[in-house]
Design a protein around this motif. Structure first.
Motif, PDB file in Angstrom:
ATOM      1  N   LEU A  46       7.138  -9.410  -2.113  1.00  0.00           N
ATOM      2  CA  LEU A  46       7.829  -9.447  -3.398  1.00  0.00           C
ATOM      3  C   LEU A  46       9.318  -9.244  -3.177  1.00  0.00           C
ATOM      4  O   LEU A  46       9.721  -8.360  -2.411  1.00  0.00           O
ATOM      5  CB  LEU A  46       7.266  -8.338  -4.296  1.00  0.00           C
ATOM      6  N   SER A  47      10.149 -10.056  -3.819  1.00  0.00           N
ATOM      7  CA  SER A  47      11.602  -9.865  -3.718  1.00  0.00           C
ATOM      8  C   SER A  47      12.151  -9.397  -5.060  1.00  0.00           C
ATOM      9  O   SER A  47      11.745  -9.877  -6.115  1.00  0.00           O
ATOM     10  CB  SER A  47      12.296 -11.161  -3.289  1.00  0.00           C
ATOM     11  N   SER A  49      16.035  -7.665  -6.896  1.00  0.00           N
ATOM     12  CA  SER A  49      17.464  -7.846  -6.681  1.00  0.00           C
ATOM     13  C   SER A  49      18.231  -6.612  -6.250  1.00  0.00           C
ATOM     14  O   SER A  49      19.138  -6.709  -5.430  1.00  0.00           O
ATOM     15  CB  SER A  49      18.105  -8.420  -7.950  1.00  0.00           C
ATOM     16  N   ASP A 249      20.876 -14.469  -5.765  1.00  0.00           N
ATOM     17  CA  ASP A 249      19.929 -15.193  -6.614  1.00  0.00           C
ATOM     18  C   ASP A 249      19.354 -16.423  -5.907  1.00  0.00           C
ATOM     19  O   ASP A 249      18.143 -16.671  -5.940  1.00  0.00           O
ATOM     20  CB  ASP A 249      20.608 -15.634  -7.913  1.00  0.00           C
ATOM     21  N   ARG A 252      16.807 -15.535  -3.254  1.00  0.00           N
ATOM     22  CA  ARG A 252      15.539 -15.115  -3.838  1.00  0.00           C
ATOM     23  C   ARG A 252      14.709 -16.314  -4.284  1.00  0.00           C
ATOM     24  O   ARG A 252      13.504 -16.384  -4.048  1.00  0.00           O
ATOM     25  CB  ARG A 252      15.778 -14.180  -5.038  1.00  0.00           C
ATOM     26  N   SER A 255      13.590 -18.606  -1.174  1.00  0.00           N
ATOM     27  CA  SER A 255      12.566 -17.982  -0.341  1.00  0.00           C
ATOM     28  C   SER A 255      11.220 -17.925  -1.054  1.00  0.00           C
ATOM     29  O   SER A 255      10.168 -17.871  -0.408  1.00  0.00           O
ATOM     30  CB  SER A 255      13.004 -16.573   0.094  1.00  0.00           C
ATOM     31  N   LEU A 256      11.228 -17.947  -2.389  1.00  0.00           N
ATOM     32  CA  LEU A 256       9.984 -18.072  -3.136  1.00  0.00           C
ATOM     33  C   LEU A 256       9.409 -19.476  -2.963  1.00  0.00           C
ATOM     34  O   LEU A 256       8.219 -19.657  -2.699  1.00  0.00           O
ATOM     35  CB  LEU A 256      10.215 -17.776  -4.617  1.00  0.00           C
ATOM     36  N   TYR A 261       7.965 -15.410  -0.054  1.00  0.00           N
ATOM     37  CA  TYR A 261       7.538 -14.426  -1.044  1.00  0.00           C
ATOM     38  C   TYR A 261       6.529 -15.072  -1.990  1.00  0.00           C
ATOM     39  O   TYR A 261       6.585 -16.283  -2.248  1.00  0.00           O
ATOM     40  CB  TYR A 261       8.727 -13.886  -1.836  1.00  0.00           C
ATOM     41  N   THR A 264       8.845 -13.093  -7.311  1.00  0.00           N
ATOM     42  CA  THR A 264      10.223 -12.618  -7.348  1.00  0.00           C
ATOM     43  C   THR A 264      10.548 -12.137  -8.749  1.00  0.00           C
ATOM     44  O   THR A 264      10.156 -12.759  -9.747  1.00  0.00           O
ATOM     45  CB  THR A 264      11.230 -13.701  -6.913  1.00  0.00           C
ATOM     46  N   LEU A 267      14.166 -13.541 -12.070  1.00  0.00           N
ATOM     47  CA  LEU A 267      14.468 -14.913 -11.689  1.00  0.00           C
ATOM     48  C   LEU A 267      15.753 -15.365 -12.376  1.00  0.00           C
ATOM     49  O   LEU A 267      15.917 -15.172 -13.583  1.00  0.00           O
ATOM     50  CB  LEU A 267      13.321 -15.829 -12.123  1.00  0.00           C
ATOM     51  N   TRP A 518      10.156 -13.866 -14.521  1.00  0.00           N
ATOM     52  CA  TRP A 518       9.495 -13.732 -13.237  1.00  0.00           C
ATOM     53  C   TRP A 518       9.002 -15.084 -12.762  1.00  0.00           C
ATOM     54  O   TRP A 518       8.747 -15.985 -13.567  1.00  0.00           O
ATOM     55  CB  TRP A 518       8.282 -12.796 -13.350  1.00  0.00           C
ATOM     56  N   THR A 520       6.068 -16.575  -9.842  1.00  0.00           N
ATOM     57  CA  THR A 520       5.039 -16.211  -8.876  1.00  0.00           C
ATOM     58  C   THR A 520       4.425 -17.456  -8.259  1.00  0.00           C
ATOM     59  O   THR A 520       4.391 -18.524  -8.879  1.00  0.00           O
ATOM     60  CB  THR A 520       3.915 -15.382  -9.538  1.00  0.00           C
TER      61      THR A 520
END
Length: 545
Positions: A46-47, A49, A249, A252, A255-256, A261, A264, A267, A518, A520
């Motif tokens: 999980l990321s 901030s 940002d 994040r 990488s999702l 991840y 995150t 978002l 969010w 996912t």
């Protein structure tokens, strides 16, 4: 019926029994938990901030605790799908006719991960820790400020005494910041040590914390006391959860997408459409109860001790333009000092809109008629300016530059000062600023007390959240009455009066309603939405293979 029965969520997406709402296009859907059977094992990556730099839920106000609260700790109560308090570690309770005595019957067989037993003394230790000046609690302590003392009837029965009736008491006990911590850890550790390694009774155990880098949690094998509303029991499916602090940002989001991840938090709104169009991802935009993203004026000192100056600044802010620029269609403009989904929100207490002509008129009226070489207004040789401290992160919101430019258009100089979080915190509680910004999420309309009651003004003994330093006897009286009644009609009237009075006094500029964004991976299943915070709960989530 308990006094907290009238304090409830109005949003269907906050139903604790429902799966995490996935919003896309004009419709909504839910994560398809029926596509696979739960799978044990694996680590959720999980990321998020921003590291709060302290993990003790009683000692912080960071919204990170809305997530960590259901990873590491458990609460006395959990809000049901209607927003009413329902049993968790407290299996039942009675409330005296004067609403000042609560008798809790506690769940037996619960332990903390260090072996300490959850019992009546553990609850007393937690309440005392929240209110201990050494904890310097900015949120948990103020939420239970009416707490007076307790009487232990037996190991599983506790009689709690309040100094005055306090309707939101049961409701706030469901929030992540009021999770139960090990009494052994509280007694044996300093506040600084608890920040580094709090101990809870939750489904996961903290195994590592490197500030500004990561936090790791491991499944607790003997966990078996979730709230009944989870419709499941026993230990978590996941082996563990690893949280990385990723301030940028774009990093994040990318990488999702890459699969590094599986979830995150927070978002960036500009990535919403990309997530919605990605077949491997789910997008979640949940409205939240509380106080909208607002620009606070410090009304205790110049220039915002002048009502005309406050009204002028508010008229200079073009809220629709800000939202269009930074919100990418994912935010709703705030109309007042409560989010729309909050009970007793008054749609008639509308904040005046963008009106630069009115702003200029008011500033002239306030005597700021001169101009310097840069076009900023002056009076008695002083420039009309304000200091706005902003937390220095890898990605700073463009909202501040927009506000700065809009204020300049009417001759108001705003200095945006990027500072470390620790320095911002010091300035906040010393009152050494002119403007501050933020949101305040809670699960009751009592957020107005937290943000605007005189008792909530920060001082050297209390880290209150009235950052506008507004002190108004009428507002104080109405808010205190609201804390002592269960009558819905009276509550609507009292909170309506407070909202209109705030529109008149202009302690800040509400900009947009608070919602949590969010994203996912569809590989992550079984996530539900917390009824208090509208954030994901991972207790019985799992990863598909």
């Amino acid at each position: 019926m308990s006094p907290s029965r009238t304090i409830r969520s109005l949003v269907a997406t906050l139903a604790g029994l429902s799966l995490l709402t996935a919003c896309g296009g004009a419709g909504t859907s839910t994560v398809d938990s029926g596509s696979t059977q739960p799978v044990r094992g694996g680590t959720l990556n999980l990321s998020m901030s921003l590291d709060p730099l302290c993990l003790d839920p009683h000692a912080i106000s960071s919204d990170v605790e809305q997530i960590f609260g259901h990873i590491l700790t458990d609460n006395l109560v959990y809000l049901d799908e209607k927003g009413d308090p329902s049993p968790w570690l407290a299996t039942s309770w009675e409330i005296s006719p004067d609403a000042k005595t609560y008798t809790f019957h506690l769940r037996k067989g619960v332990t903390f991960s260090d072996g300490a037993v959850f019992d009546a003394q553990a609850v007393v230790t937690n309440f005392e820790h929240m209110l201990d000046p050494a904890t310097r609690s900015p949120l948990a302590g103020p939420y239970i400020a009416p707490y007076k003392d307790s009487k232990i009837i037996d190991a599983s029965t506790l009689e709690v005494h309040l100094s005055r009736p306090y309707v939101p008491f049961l409701t706030v006990l469901a929030q992540g910041w009021l999770g139960m911590e090990s009494p052994k850890a509280i007694k044996e550790n300093t506040p600084a040590q608890l920040c580094e390694h709090p101990v809870g009774s939750g489904p996961f155990v903290l195994t590592g914390y490197t500030k500004n880098q990561s936090v790791t949690f491991a499944r607790r094998a003997d966990y078996n006391w979730p709230p009944d509303l989870f419709k499941h029991s026993g230990p978590a499916y996941l082996d563990g959860i690893k949280v990385d602090w990723v301030g940028q940002d774009a990093v994040r989001f990318n990488s999702l997408v890459s699969g590094q991840y599986q979830a995150t938090g927070y978002l960036p709104a500009q990535n919403a459409q990309a997530v919605k169009s990605n077949p491997n991802l789910e997008y979640h935009n949940n409205n939240r109860i509380g106080w909208p993203f607002t620009l606070d004026f410090n009304v205790s000192r110049a220039p915002f001790d002048d009502l005309d100056v406050r009204r002028a600044f508010a008229a200079a802010v073009n809220t629709p333009a800000i939202i269009q620029t930074i919100g990418f269609g994912q935010r709703q403009p705030a109309t007042g000092f409560l989010d729309r989904v909050t009970q007793f929100y008054d749609p008639n207490a509308k904040f005046p809109g963008f009106d630069p002509a009115k702003a200029n008129q008011l500033l002239d009226q306030a005597g700021w008629t001169g101009r310097d070489a840069d076009g900023y207004r002056t009076k008695d040789g002083k420039v009309l300016e304000a200091q706005l401290p902003v937390t220095q992160t890898a990605t700073v919101s463009p909202v501040y530059n927009l506000i700065q430019a809009q204020a300049k258009a009417v001759g108001f100089k705003v200095n945006v000062n990027l500072l470390p979080l620790t320095q911002i915190t010091t300035l906040r509680y010393a009152g050494d600023y002119d403007l501050l910004s933020g949101v305040w999420h809670t699960n009751t309309p009592d957020v107005l007390y937290i943000k605007y009651a005189s008792e909530s003004i920060p001082n050297n003994k209390r880290l209150g959240q009235n950052l506008s330093h507004l002190s108004d006897p009428q507002i104080d009286g109405w808010l205190e009455q609201a804390r002592q009644t269960t009558d819905s009609a009276k509550l609507q009237d009292l909170y309506g009066k407070v909202q209109q009075r705030l529109v008149d006094l202009v302690p800040g500029v509400p900009i947009y309603d608070n919602s949590v964004l969010w994203a996912t991976s569809k590989k992550l299943q079984g996530v539900i939405t917390d009824t208090s915070h509208a954030t994901p709960v991972f207790t019985y989530a799992w990863l598909t293979r």
